[in-house]
Design a protein around this motif. Structure first.
Motif, PDB file in Angstrom:
ATOM      1  N   LEU A 171      74.541  71.461  19.550  1.00  0.00           N
ATOM      2  CA  LEU A 171      74.434  72.870  19.157  1.00  0.00           C
ATOM      3  C   LEU A 171      73.630  73.025  17.876  1.00  0.00           C
ATOM      4  CD1 LEU A 171      78.085  74.077  19.893  1.00  0.00           C
ATOM      5  CD2 LEU A 171      76.029  74.583  21.215  1.00  0.00           C
ATOM      6  N   ALA A 172      73.830  72.114  16.934  1.00  0.00           N
ATOM      7  CA  ALA A 172      73.045  72.164  15.694  1.00  0.00           C
ATOM      8  C   ALA A 172      71.569  71.918  15.982  1.00  0.00           C
ATOM      9  CB  ALA A 172      73.584  71.136  14.689  1.00  0.00           C
ATOM     10  N   ALA A 173      71.279  70.965  16.863  1.00  0.00           N
ATOM     11  CA  ALA A 173      69.881  70.694  17.218  1.00  0.00           C
ATOM     12  C   ALA A 173      69.255  71.899  17.911  1.00  0.00           C
ATOM     13  CB  ALA A 173      69.821  69.465  18.124  1.00  0.00           C
ATOM     14  N   LEU A 174      69.992  72.576  18.772  1.00  0.00           N
ATOM     15  CA  LEU A 174      69.480  73.786  19.420  1.00  0.00           C
ATOM     16  C   LEU A 174      69.120  74.846  18.392  1.00  0.00           C
ATOM     17  CD1 LEU A 174      71.886  74.122  22.487  1.00  0.00           C
ATOM     18  CD2 LEU A 174      69.397  73.926  22.595  1.00  0.00           C
ATOM     19  N   LEU A 175      69.964  75.005  17.395  1.00  0.00           N
ATOM     20  CA  LEU A 175      69.687  76.015  16.373  1.00  0.00           C
ATOM     21  C   LEU A 175      68.485  75.629  15.522  1.00  0.00           C
ATOM     22  CD1 LEU A 175      73.344  76.822  15.257  1.00  0.00           C
ATOM     23  CD2 LEU A 175      71.769  78.372  16.410  1.00  0.00           C
ATOM     24  N   ARG A 176      68.344  74.333  15.241  1.00  0.00           N
ATOM     25  CA  ARG A 176      67.220  73.897  14.412  1.00  0.00           C
ATOM     26  C   ARG A 176      65.898  73.961  15.168  1.00  0.00           C
ATOM     27  NH1 ARG A 176      70.512  69.534  13.206  1.00  0.00           N
ATOM     28  NH2 ARG A 176      69.103  68.208  14.379  1.00  0.00           N
ATOM     29  N   LYS A 177      65.897  73.507  16.405  1.00  0.00           N
ATOM     30  CA  LYS A 177      64.651  73.374  17.144  1.00  0.00           C
ATOM     31  C   LYS A 177      64.327  74.590  18.010  1.00  0.00           C
ATOM     32  CE  LYS A 177      63.810  69.296  15.580  1.00  0.00           C
ATOM     33  NZ  LYS A 177      62.674  69.086  14.645  1.00  0.00           N
ATOM     34  N   ALA A 178      65.347  75.351  18.375  1.00  0.00           N
ATOM     35  CA  ALA A 178      65.101  76.513  19.246  1.00  0.00           C
ATOM     36  C   ALA A 178      66.036  77.640  18.862  1.00  0.00           C
ATOM     37  CB  ALA A 178      65.300  76.112  20.707  1.00  0.00           C
ATOM     38  N   GLY A 179      66.116  77.926  17.570  1.00  0.00           N
ATOM     39  CA  GLY A 179      67.032  78.947  17.097  1.00  0.00           C
ATOM     40  C   GLY A 179      66.733  80.326  17.641  1.00  0.00           C
ATOM     41  N   ALA A 180      65.463  80.611  17.862  1.00  0.00           N
ATOM     42  CA  ALA A 180      65.080  81.944  18.323  1.00  0.00           C
ATOM     43  C   ALA A 180      65.696  82.278  19.668  1.00  0.00           C
ATOM     44  CB  ALA A 180      63.552  82.039  18.399  1.00  0.00           C
ATOM     45  N   VAL A 181      65.818  81.283  20.544  1.00  0.00           N
ATOM     46  CA  VAL A 181      66.337  81.554  21.894  1.00  0.00           C
ATOM     47  C   VAL A 181      67.810  81.172  22.043  1.00  0.00           C
ATOM     48  CG1 VAL A 181      64.106  81.330  23.005  1.00  0.00           C
ATOM     49  CG2 VAL A 181      65.507  79.299  22.687  1.00  0.00           C
ATOM     50  N   SER A 182      68.298  80.332  21.165  1.00  0.00           N
ATOM     51  CA  SER A 182      69.673  79.842  21.355  1.00  0.00           C
ATOM     52  C   SER A 182      70.689  80.540  20.469  1.00  0.00           C
ATOM     53  CB  SER A 182      69.733  78.331  21.087  1.00  0.00           C
ATOM     54  OG  SER A 182      69.429  78.047  19.731  1.00  0.00           O
ATOM     55  N   HIS A 183      70.234  81.146  19.383  1.00  0.00           N
ATOM     56  CA  HIS A 183      71.194  81.691  18.407  1.00  0.00           C
ATOM     57  C   HIS A 183      72.086  82.766  19.011  1.00  0.00           C
ATOM     58  CE1 HIS A 183      72.491  84.489  15.195  1.00  0.00           C
ATOM     59  NE2 HIS A 183      72.789  83.359  14.580  1.00  0.00           N
ATOM     60  N   SER A 184      71.496  83.719  19.704  1.00  0.00           N
ATOM     61  CA  SER A 184      72.304  84.818  20.249  1.00  0.00           C
ATOM     62  C   SER A 184      73.293  84.308  21.291  1.00  0.00           C
ATOM     63  CB  SER A 184      71.388  85.879  20.860  1.00  0.00           C
ATOM     64  OG  SER A 184      70.614  85.322  21.912  1.00  0.00           O
ATOM     65  N   SER A 185      72.885  83.348  22.112  1.00  0.00           N
ATOM     66  CA  SER A 185      73.805  82.810  23.122  1.00  0.00           C
ATOM     67  C   SER A 185      74.968  82.070  22.469  1.00  0.00           C
ATOM     68  CB  SER A 185      73.058  81.860  24.059  1.00  0.00           C
ATOM     69  OG  SER A 185      72.036  82.538  24.760  1.00  0.00           O
ATOM     70  N   ILE A 186      74.661  81.294  21.444  1.00  0.00           N
ATOM     71  CA  ILE A 186      75.725  80.547  20.753  1.00  0.00           C
ATOM     72  C   ILE A 186      76.675  81.514  20.060  1.00  0.00           C
ATOM     73  CG2 ILE A 186      76.177  78.964  18.839  1.00  0.00           C
ATOM     74  CD1 ILE A 186      73.629  77.474  19.588  1.00  0.00           C
ATOM     75  N   THR A 187      76.119  82.523  19.407  1.00  0.00           N
ATOM     76  CA  THR A 187      76.965  83.491  18.700  1.00  0.00           C
ATOM     77  C   THR A 187      77.862  84.247  19.672  1.00  0.00           C
ATOM     78  OG1 THR A 187      75.224  83.743  17.044  1.00  0.00           O
ATOM     79  CG2 THR A 187      76.945  85.411  17.094  1.00  0.00           C
ATOM     80  N   SER A 188      77.301  84.681  20.793  1.00  0.00           N
ATOM     81  CA  SER A 188      78.103  85.424  21.772  1.00  0.00           C
ATOM     82  C   SER A 188      79.213  84.555  22.352  1.00  0.00           C
ATOM     83  CB  SER A 188      77.196  85.938  22.896  1.00  0.00           C
ATOM     84  OG  SER A 188      76.202  86.792  22.398  1.00  0.00           O
ATOM     85  N   ALA A 189      78.881  83.297  22.659  1.00  0.00           N
ATOM     86  CA  ALA A 189      79.905  82.395  23.204  1.00  0.00           C
ATOM     87  C   ALA A 189      81.003  82.131  22.178  1.00  0.00           C
ATOM     88  CB  ALA A 189      79.260  81.083  23.644  1.00  0.00           C
ATOM     89  N   LEU A 190      80.614  81.971  20.921  1.00  0.00           N
ATOM     90  CA  LEU A 190      81.621  81.758  19.880  1.00  0.00           C
ATOM     91  C   LEU A 190      82.508  82.987  19.713  1.00  0.00           C
ATOM     92  CD1 LEU A 190      79.526  79.938  17.126  1.00  0.00           C
ATOM     93  CD2 LEU A 190      81.382  78.963  18.458  1.00  0.00           C
ATOM     94  N   ALA A 191      81.906  84.165  19.820  1.00  0.00           N
ATOM     95  CA  ALA A 191      82.684  85.401  19.657  1.00  0.00           C
ATOM     96  C   ALA A 191      83.750  85.525  20.738  1.00  0.00           C
ATOM     97  CB  ALA A 191      81.754  86.612  19.682  1.00  0.00           C
ATOM     98  N   ARG A 192      83.416  85.094  21.956  1.00  0.00           N
ATOM     99  CA  ARG A 192      84.385  85.196  23.051  1.00  0.00           C
ATOM    100  C   ARG A 192      85.571  84.261  22.853  1.00  0.00           C
ATOM    101  NH1 ARG A 192      79.617  85.855  26.115  1.00  0.00           N
ATOM    102  NH2 ARG A 192      79.484  83.620  26.552  1.00  0.00           N
TER     103      ARG A 192
END
Length: 1777
Positions: free
Chosen positions: A1298-1319
């Motif tokens: 997850l950290a690597a996704l945010l570092r290397k592809a934060g633009a496309v992964s951030h919203s998905s990670i945030t939404s999943a964490l919120a749930r």
């Protein structure tokens, strides 16, 4: 089961009884467990025979079994219910009786206890106890219950609920079906009444005594006694009932007034029943008659007046003539004294009364029943007309009589009553009756009879009216007078008698009143009925329905016919004794004591046989009996019998429980059984009988350890280890190896078999002992184990070398020895604890012996095709070799140990002795017929290839094989006929081979060339990476992987019983290799070996066609752990934490599959992911292209399914009898977690090489959702330690991904990670807290989780800065908003803050984990107000300040030491600590005024001032300090002012670093800004930003002015030539001056600088992108002050610049200039005159004209509206005169 059960009932010896009972229990447990396994409950009736039903019935009635094994009992009852309803009904009734018995004994026990009692609980127990009286007949219970009831009702504070419940129990006793119980109850009540009201109490205070009978003074109790007790056929009961009532009626003088009134109040509703017993010739009857009498003769006011009148009238209906005569006399008194008696008819005299003694004894009773027709026959308006005629005084009496008769007919239909009720008919009837009894009443006599009929029918249907009229004494006397007037008219008299019946017996007609549980909203019955007792005691003038033929409080007892059944009577007898003595322990103590209990019936006492059954069935008492037998034994046979029984108890535990500790295990933990068996284990057996006994004891110990393996007893393990480590004699270890004497002696076959069995049991014991230590953490116990392991290793080595010649091996003995060695060598460090032999020497001896076995019996005989050796030997040998490789890795300092594994190539029988040595002996094992051997030998190959020397040796050994090593392992990997675990090990070998760097082309003297591919047709040869690519292409490698991933099966693998393709490998001896595979763990270690390609040789690989696939084989698994490699190199197999090594069950093929469509396991895909990871490193671009074509990443991610993990964990939490074994489910979870870890590493590599492989939207969102769900799986309190460790390992990799996704592809992964964490926010908070708490146990997970949190918060903050003006930033929840939620239930963020802060403060500065916590804390403080608030409460600010003071003191102290290099190596730690402290303070103060106030109180500025000399020496520290000051002073005037204070007095600085004029930190900053070299732009920019904050403070502006710092602005050099761009320093100065210009004092400072305005006008001509209009803004601010306007107006350049800006193409410049000119001309006439210059005015007019055109709708933009307003006002001012 039936046989053994019936045998117990026979007269036999105790030994046989014990035998049959043990056999019955064990057989029963086995039978039930077998049924649960094979047959669903609902199918029982279809398949089970009648004999099974009988056996289950007997078992269900076995009381000791049901209590000792409750889960088995539940299953038995479930099956019985399906099999035989009659037997099940008997069981249910017996169970209810047992429950009642338990309640009985518990009640008696609790009543006898001292102290406060729970009365409500006692009442509930008493209620339940009533049902079992028919069995136990323990009558003392009755008195105790009555005493409790008396106690409850005696207290005025008792709750109504408690009183009601106790009364219910008492009424049940009074009406109990058993005559004995009823009689005892009445007698006890009578005794209590006598005790309370007897004449012997005349001298005692009545208040303290009569309260004891309050429980009797209730209408329901009196009703029960009167209506049923007094009519009881049993003379004892009715006599006691009459006596009770007599005592109460005569006891007025013994009662308090309150008690007497309570009695009379309770008696009134019961009088209709009680008066039936009125009799002048009987004491009780006389007392009853006295109640109805008035005047001095009977006392005043015993009953209320109306009640007394009703009672007198009621006596007219009794059967005794004398009573009726007395009633007439009493009535004469009432009538004579009635109000207006002289005006009423008839005149009362003796003559009239003598004629009416039998007035109401009618011959033809009236039928009260009304009709209930379906339809109305008469219309409502007709009824009204008839009623009008009846009530009209103007209508003739004859018509009124006719109308009354018609109404009577109408009211016969009950449906018409509702209509008539509205017409107030009753009042008119009473009016007519009153007229009739008047002096002129003869006129209306004709209306009396129909009126009485009408009244009767109304009252019969209207209970409410009946209640109301029954309380009117005037109506009652009126009716009696009417009857006297018409005493000769039987019709009228009968009607009056019927009315009296309705009114006088109304109380007892309402059944709801006497109900045990009256409803909260009682409904009065429409049908009038009377108790049967009324019928018996009165002459009733009506026909009515009777009720209460039996008591409403009577309970229905279960049929007692089943008591005649012997199993039932036995069950109840044992249940009574167990309940009476409160458990088997107390019962057996009583039995052993020999005392006889006379408190209950002889039929309830246990027989000797019953006592024995109880003792044998209960594990604790049975084991204790075994121990006593062993201690008292006089022969081997007795001891063996006892030990056998102990083994059966262990067996029963295993049969009765799916998991956990059974009764036997619990009992053994509390019994001192070690000393009982100790003496048999400390001596060598002297004869065959000794050996047999020792075999039995060892067998028991082995079973016991197996049962306790998951939760072993440390005391037990210590005891057995101390036995095994005893100095000579040490029989348990010594017996493994025969002495020379034993080996030479002649023994028969029986003795040989016994010795072999003894050795077998010993090795099995040692194997189980080793496995028991998987869950042990006790250090002392583990130390003993380590010593034992090495001693056992040496003993087993002696067993292996018992003879010199291999042909003397005994295969069973050899297999047992090797199995023991396999268990032993699975433990790390097994060879390390010998005081005499080095670990490596032991390993070498083991290696020599094991290779001897392999070469002698396997390799030289052509493999298992020609070998007679059993597969168990081969499998154990190879497994030992695999374990041995890891042990040698741990102890060898280099890879030289690899050469010890080499054997000569070829057979010793060849003519020419071979000179080449290698690992060729290993290759035949790869094609063994046993998949476990193949898998283990390949695992050995992967272990050896961890080192380059092993790669070279194995490659050289495969030169003579077609395809060589590379082709062999690739073929095995892609062979669909092979099982997954074998293919997995092949993948690991291939993975290891890829670690070694290989060339792109042939290089001379480069020994490791990698694969070599040769095309025979073209003669072309490739080596290294090109050859690898060609090999993969030729084998269709990625296409095969595509099919493998598509056919991955995650479910539980089971046998397909219809498929012959499966080789069943389960069901082995429990001591076999299943356990070794299941629990084997090999150590991991760090590799210190360097890869040296020059020492490796090139191997030629022939490309072979792929082998056709066949059906799948059973998969088996192993684990190989190999050294770690750096992340930038290909990863060798095993370069990760160990994973579970349990073997999976086999996979079912539910449908015929295509030949090439086979299932693969998750563990194989784990190895594939690791292999692909290495391929990505070696050939990134080619591998990425192959991934894309084969869609591998999408397929691999598609397997990730959190639902699967959740279901498995739930199954482990709620394991049911029908569930798979726990080990199998744990294996599923382990394999899947291993796969997730491998996939995470692969995806991280993909993100480094080609992020687009992972960032596809349809792949990323489901993947992230599943990852978050896996992270939130609740694993506490349900899983074993090993599985939890696997979860932690996987979580670590998932957080890294997850950290690597945010570092290397934060633009496309951030919203998905945030939404999943919120749930899953609450669960994720718990996970973060758990991970932080694991900083010591699992630092990798701790680091990964906090690193992910830091990266996530950083990415969100970055995106927030980018998107803060966009609406899209609010479209989904943010982590910041989640962290700062203020709901009461959101406590997790606070807990997270707390654990991170504790972790940070609890670790030393040298601990790298402290920095991890600091980074996470920095991120949280930067975004979360909640974290800042928590940090403030936790004194983080004060702690950081104290830390900074401490560092300053330490630095000052070190600087005083001569020759000390300041801020060098040692102080680097101080620099890091100081930097972290300042960063934490910076983020804690960010936009938080409360924290800034705390920092002000903690003297932040003085502390920084004292550190200033050290800050000047390090740019990074200075940068951090300036950033801290910037945050501190932003929007905080008090903080800005604090910089102006002198702080040397409190925080002195070392003299060497003091400046002469540095009296405040403000001056230090100004000095730094003045002297800053141009190359240090970061600090320069931060200093000016800080000064810009200070420029907004009045105090700081004063210091700036006094220091002449602004003079430096005038010395700025402007760019020359073609360069029109301003320097960064100039822009920083402009921003500072702009902030200064916000206040009038600052504007004066600027104007006092000579040439400042001219310089600003010059600067405004230059370009600067970031802030192009700062000079204009400065002019704009100055123009607003009236004092400054003359100076501005005097400077033509400024006016010219402002006027010119009106024509600028930039609207911002136009707007600023217009606002400045408007401000300048406002209230300043001189400016108006100057600006009326035609050229300026023209510019103003043109600008206004253009603005009006451009801003057609200025309301849309506030700035445009302001712009237009400025120009409009400016034009107006310039146009005015």
């Amino acid at each position: 089961m039936c046989y053994h059960k019936s045998s117990v009932d026979l007269e036999q010896t105790e030994m046989l009884l014990v035998h049959h009972r043990m056999a019955f229990v064990s057989t029963s447990l086995f039978a039930v467990r077998l049924l649960q396994t094979l047959l669903p409950v609902e199918k029982a009736s279809e398949f089970l025979p009648e004999t099974m039903s009988t056996a289950l019935f007997l078992l269900s009635l076995d009381m000791p079994v049901s209590l000792e094994y409750p889960t088995i009992h539940e299953a038995v009852v479930a099956y019985l219910e399906q099999l035989n309803s009659e037997n099940y009904s008997i069981y249910k009734r017996a169970a209810e009786a047992i429950y009642s018995i338990e309640c009985t004994c518990n009640f008696l026990s609790d009543v006898g206890k001292e102290g406060e009692k729970n009365l409500l609980e006692l009442v509930e127990l008493a209620d339940q106890a009533l049902c079992s009286f028919s069995y136990h007949q323990h009558f003392p219970l009755i008195k105790e219950i009555i005493c409790i009831c008396s106690k409850i009702w005696k207290s005025a504070q008792a709750s109504p609920l408690l009183q009601g419940e106790s009364q219910k129990v008492f009424l049940h006793m009074l009406s109990h079906p058993l005559p004995q119980v009823k009689a005892e109850t009445y007698n006890c009540c009578l005794e209590m009444v006598k005790e309370c009201l007897g004449v012997h109490n005349v001298t005692k205070p009545v208040s303290s005594l009569c309260n004891g009978i309050h429980f009797l003074l209730h209408p329901k109790v009196l009703y029960e006694i009167s209506a049923f007790g007094m009519q009881e056929p049993q003379n004892e009961v009715n006599a006691a009932a009459k006596a009770i009532l007599l005592y109460l009626l005569q006891g007025r003088m013994m009662m308090t007034l309150l008690t007497w009134n309570k009695f009379i109040e309770s008696l009134c509703p019961v009088l209709p029943v009680l008066q039936g017993y009125a009799d002048l010739e009987d004491s009780l009857g006389n007392c009853i008659l006295l109640l109805s009498q008035a005047g001095s003769e009977a006392g005043e006011g015993i009953l209320p007046c109306t009640t007394r009148l009703k009672s007198v009238l009621r006596l007219l209906l009794v059967k005794k003539l004398s009573v009726r005569s007395l009633a007439l006399k009493l009535l004469a008194f009432y009538l004579a004294n009635e109000e207006g008696a002289d005006t009423k008819r008839p005149i009362i005299d003796a003559r009239i009364l003598s004629r009416v003694t039998n007035l109401f004894i009618v011959k033809k009773p009236i039928e009260l029943k009304l009709d209930d027709r379906k339809e109305l026959l008469i219309k409502l308006d007709t009824v009204e007309k008839v009623h009008e005629i009846f009530t009209s005084d103007d209508v003739d009496l004859v018509l009124r009589k006719s109308a009354a008769e018609q109404l009577a007919v109408i009211l016969q239909d009950i449906k018409m009553h509702a209509a008539v009720k509205k017409l107030c008919l009753i009042d008119k009837i009473i009016e007519y009756l009153n007229e009739c009894v008047g002096q002129d009443g003869k006129v209306v006599e004709c209306l009396v009879q129909p009126c009485l009929t009408l009244l009767r029918k109304v009252l019969c249907a209207d209970p409410v009216m009946r209640v109301s009229l029954s309380q009117q004494s005037s109506l009652l006397t009126l009716l009696f007078r009417v009857s006297l007037i018409f005493h000769e008219d039987c019709t009228v008299v009968t009607e009056v008698a019927a009315l009296f019946c309705l009114l006088l017996f109304d109380e007892v007609s309402r059944m709801e009143m006497w109900s045990v549980n009256p409803s909260s909203n009682p409904s009065l019955p429409s049908v009038f009925s009377l108790p049967v007792s009324i019928f018996r005691r009165y002459h009733l003038p009506v026909h009515v329905i009777g009720h209460h033929a039996v008591s409403p409080y009577a309970i229905v007892l279960p049929l007692s016919d089943f008591l005649a059944l012997k199993p039932v009577s036995d069950m109840l007898r044992i249940a009574w004794n167990l309940s009476w003595y409160h458990g088997s322990d107390n019962l057996l103590k009583q039995v052993n004591s020999g005392t006889d209990n006379q408190e209950f019936l002889d039929t309830l006492k246990l027989s000797t046989k019953d006592s024995l059954i109880v003792k044998i069935t209960y594990a604790a008492s049975g084991l204790q009996d075994c121990f006593c037998s062993i201690v008292q034994a006089t022969a081997h046979r007795d001891v063996r019998a006892a030990v056998t029984r102990m083994s059966f108890y262990l067996l029963n535990d295993k049969l009765s429980l799916k998991g956990g500790i059974g009764p036997c295990g619990v009992a053994l933990k509390s019994l001192a059984w070690h000393t009982v068996l100790n003496r048999f284990l400390q001596v060598l057996p002297a004869c065959t009988e000794d050996e047999k006994l020792l075999i039995d004891i060892i067998h028991f110990l082995n079973k016991l350890m197996k049962e306790q393996r998951k939760n072993p007893s440390v005391e037990f393990l210590n005891w057995i280890l101390e036995l095994l480590l005893r100095h000579s004699p040490n029989p348990l270890l010594d017996l493994l190896v025969l002495t020379e004497t034993q080996a030479r002696e002649e023994i028969d076959d029986i003795r040989t078999a016994i010795r072999q069995q003894l050795q077998k049991e010993l090795i099995a014991l040692f194997n189980t002992l080793l496995l028991s230590f998987m869950a042990v953490t006790d250090r002392e116990c583990l130390e003993l184990l380590y010593v034992f392991q090495t001693q056992l290793a040496l003993k087993l080595l002696q067993c292996l070398r018992v003879t010199d010649a291999p042909h003397f091996y005994g295969l069973p003995s050899l297999e047992r020895t090797l199995r023991g060695m396999a268990h032993l060598t699975a433990f790390q460090g097994w060879s390390s604890h010998s005081p005499l032999t080095r670990p490596l020497d032991i390993c070498m001896k083991y290696l020599s012996g094991l290779l001897e076995v392999i070469t002698s019996f396997y390799v030289e005989r052509g493999g298992n095709a020609m070998s007679f050796m059993g597969k168990g030997v081969t499998k154990s040998t190879v497994l030992c070799l695999l374990h041995l490789s890891h042990e040698m890795m741990a102890h060898a300092r280099s890879s030289e140990w690899i050469s010890l594994w080499f054997l000569p190539l070829g057979s010793l029988s060849e003519e020419q002795t071979p000179t080449q040595q290698g690992l060729a002996w290993l290759i035949p094992l790869w094609v063994d017929r046993d998949p476990e051997v193949r898998f283990t030998s390949l695992g050995l190959g992967s272990a050896l290839t961890t080192f380059e020397a092993g790669c070279v040796a194995l490659t050289n050994s495969c030169q003579n094989i077609s395809g060589g090593l590379w082709g062999t392992v690739v073929n095995i990997l892609l062979d669909q006929s092979e099982c997954s675990m074998v293919r997995r090990e092949a993948a690991f070998i291939l993975q290891n081979l890829l670690v070694i760097p290989m060339p792109m082309e042939t290089i001379k003297d480069y020994t490791w060339q990698g694969p070599c591919v040769h095309d025979e047709d073209s003669g072309l040869s490739l080596i290294g990476k090109p050859a690898l690519q060609a090999l993969l292409y030729h084998c269709h490698f990625y296409e095969h992987l595509n099919q493998m991933v598509k056919h991955c099966y995650l479910g539980l693998y089971r046998f397909d019983l219809n498929s012959s393709a499966f080789v069943i490998s389960e069901g082995r001896d429990s001591n076999g290799l299943d356990d070794s595979f299941k629990f084997w763990r090999a150590p991991s270690r760090m590799s210190s070996q360097d890869h040296d390609p020059s020492s490796l040789s090139t191997t030629e690989t022939m490309v072979a066609a792929s082998v056709g696939s066949a059906e799948i084989q059973p998969p088996v698994q192993s684990v190989v752990l190999l050294p770690e490699a750096s992340r930038d190199q290909p990863m060798a197999q095993g370069e990760h934490e160990p994973t579970s090594s349990r073997p999976p069950p086999h996979s079912p093929l539910s449908a015929p599959l295509p030949q090439q469509c086979v299932f693969v396991t998750a563990s194989l895909l784990s190895a594939i992911c690791s292999l692909l990871d290495n391929l990505l490193v070696i050939a990134p671009r080619d591998t990425v292209n192959a991934f894309g074509k084969a869609h591998l990443i999408e397929l691999l991610c598609g397997i990730v399914d959190a639902t699967f993990i959740e279901a498995c964990v739930q199954e482990l939490r709620t394991s049911l009898p029908s569930s798979p074994p726990v080990e199998h489910v744990q294996a599923q979870v382990s394999f899947f977690l291993e796969y997730l870890s491998s996939l995470s590493r692969l995806l991280q590599s993909c993100l480094l090489v080609e992020p687009n492989l992972v960032t596809q939207d349809d792949l990323l969102k489901p993947l992230i959702n599943n990852i978050i769900r896996v992270l939130t799986v609740c694993i506490n309190n349900a899983l074993d330690v090993e599985l939890i460790s696997a979860f932690y390992h996987t979580w670590t990799h998932l957080f890294d991904l997850l950290a690597a996704l945010l570092r290397k592809a934060g633009a496309v992964s951030h919203s998905s990670i945030t939404s999943a964490l919120a749930r899953h926010w609450a669960a994720m908070m718990d996970v973060f807290c758990e991970c932080v708490g694991l900083s010591s146990r699992c630092p990798a997970l701790y680091t990964a989780s906090l690193h992910f949190l830091s990266v996530l918060l950083t990415e969100e903050a970055r995106r927030h800065c980018q998107d803060k003006d966009k609406a899209s930033s609010l479209s989904h929840p943010t982590i910041t908003s989640l962290l700062d939620e203020t709901q009461d239930n959101q406590k997790s963020p606070d807990r997270l803050n707390e654990v991170i802060l504790q972790c940070y403060e609890g670790k030393s500065s040298r601990d790298t984990l402290k920095r991890v916590a600091a980074n996470a804390l920095l991120s949280l403080l930067a975004v979360s107000r909640r974290t800042q608030k928590h940090a403030l409460k936790a004194d983080l600010i004060d702690n950081c300040m104290e830390q900074m003071k401490h560092i300053n003191a330490q630095l000052n102290l070190d600087s005083l030491r001569p020759g000390k290099a300041v801020l060098k190596k040692k102080e680097d730690g101080f620099i890091k600590e100081l930097s972290i402290a300042m960063q934490l303070l910076r983020n804690c103060l960010y936009q938080n005024e409360e924290c800034k106030e705390a920092a002000l109180e903690a003297h932040l500025v003085p502390v920084l001032h004292s550190l200033w000399p050290w800050l000047l020496m390090d740019d990074s520290l200075m940068q951090n300090a300036l950033q801290l000051l910037c945050v501190y002073t932003a929007n905080f005037p008090n903080g800005c002012s604090s910089l102006c204070w002198s702080s040397y007095g409190q925080y002195p600085v070392h003299a060497a670093h003091r400046g002469a004029s540095s009296s405040s930190l403000m001056l230090c900053i100004l000095k730094l800004a003045s002297q800053m070299p141009l190359e240090n732009t970061n600090i320069q920019q931060t200093v000016f930003l800080f000064l810009s904050n200070l420029a907004l403070s009045h105090d700081c502006k004063g210091v700036i002015q006094k220091s002449n710092f602004l003079q430096n602005f005038l010395s700025l050099t402007l760019p020359k030539g073609g360069n029109k761009h301003l320097s960064n320093l100039t822009i920083l100065w402009l921003k500072l001056l702009l902030n200064i210009s916000f206040g009038e004092d600052g504007q004066q400072m600027i104007l006092r600088l000579d040439g400042c305005l001219d310089l600003l006008t010059e600067i405004s001509k230059y370009k600067h992108k970031s802030s192009p209009y700062i000079p204009l803004l400065i002019f704009h601010n100055i123009c607003f002050s009236p004092a400054n306007k003359p100076k501005i107006l005097a400077n033509e350049k400024v006016i010219t610049i402002l006027a010119a800006c009106l024509e600028s193409k930039n609207q911002n410049a136009q707007r600023i200039a217009a606002a400045a000119l408007w401000a300048l001309t406002y209230n300043y006439q001189k400016a108006k005159t100057t600006l009326k210059n035609p050229s300026i005015k023209r510019k103003v007019d043109e600008a206004y004209s253009l603005a009006k055109k451009a801003f057609s709708n200025p309301e849309e933009s506030p700035l445009n509206a302001y712009h237009l307003k400025c120009l409009e006002n400016l034009v107006h001012l310039l146009s005015s005169s």
